[in-house]
Design a protein around this motif. Sequence first.
Motif, PDB file in Angstrom:
ATOM      1  N   SER A 155       0.819  -1.225   0.000  1.00  0.00           N
ATOM      2  CA  SER A 155       0.000   0.000   0.000  1.00  0.00           C
ATOM      3  C   SER A 155       0.849   1.271   0.000  1.00  0.00           C
ATOM      4  O   SER A 155       0.313   2.367  -0.175  1.00  0.00           O
ATOM      5  N   SER A 158       1.085   4.164  -5.068  1.00  0.00           N
ATOM      6  CA  SER A 158      -0.054   4.899  -5.612  1.00  0.00           C
ATOM      7  C   SER A 158      -0.833   4.000  -6.568  1.00  0.00           C
ATOM      8  O   SER A 158      -0.339   2.962  -7.012  1.00  0.00           O
ATOM      9  N   TRP A 160      -4.740   2.130  -7.861  1.00  0.00           N
ATOM     10  CA  TRP A 160      -5.835   1.330  -7.305  1.00  0.00           C
ATOM     11  C   TRP A 160      -5.325   0.127  -6.525  1.00  0.00           C
ATOM     12  O   TRP A 160      -5.928  -0.277  -5.521  1.00  0.00           O
ATOM     13  N   THR A 163      -4.367   1.213  -3.063  1.00  0.00           N
ATOM     14  CA  THR A 163      -5.578   1.514  -2.288  1.00  0.00           C
ATOM     15  C   THR A 163      -6.251   0.235  -1.805  1.00  0.00           C
ATOM     16  O   THR A 163      -6.653   0.116  -0.641  1.00  0.00           O
TER      17      THR A 163
END
Length: 202
Positions: A155, A158, A160, A163
């Motif tokens: 995580s 950067s 998706w 996230t």
Amino acid sequence: MEVQETRVQTDRIFTIPNILSMARLVGVPVFLWLILWPEFGGPKADGWALLVLAFSGVSDYLDGKLARRWNQISNLGRLLDPAADRLYVLSTLVGLTWRDILPLWITILLLAREAMMAVMLLILTRHRYGPPQVNFIGKAATFNLMYAFPLLLLSDGSGWLATLAAVFGWAFTGWGTTLYWWAGILYVVQVRRLVRADTTAD
């Protein structure tokens, strides 16, 4: 004859499960070096660190399964397996906290549990007992944390994927921390019963 073979196997050192646990122990400083390399001016090597963690998780599953299937449960293995688990947890806590990926309060919470376990081991040693057997909840806690830490490391980026890794990483962290303390409390209860029985026998 079967009982004698089991006793001999229990005392063996170089079994496949023990070799897997030894390899996991060797991987601890490698992992810590990889995760902290960027902090000392080196390139980011999170991918390699994740591979070491993945190997640790797979070998952790295999050593226990193979030990039971091949009747190679040993006294050394009972020490190596939880030692490797704890060292991976500790090294990951150091690395992730150093890089500000993991909050300090979670690290303190998990380290406090380790300190509690160290006290329990000292009490057991004083009463001439061996280390407590690893229970299912303790194993489940370790598995949750071993899933959480790679996801939290992933995580730190950067997009998706980062996230999504953060969402699942924090979920596993919460479950793992809760189970970790639950298993620790069960160990305390177990130690208390042993010490009380020992005192009553005296």
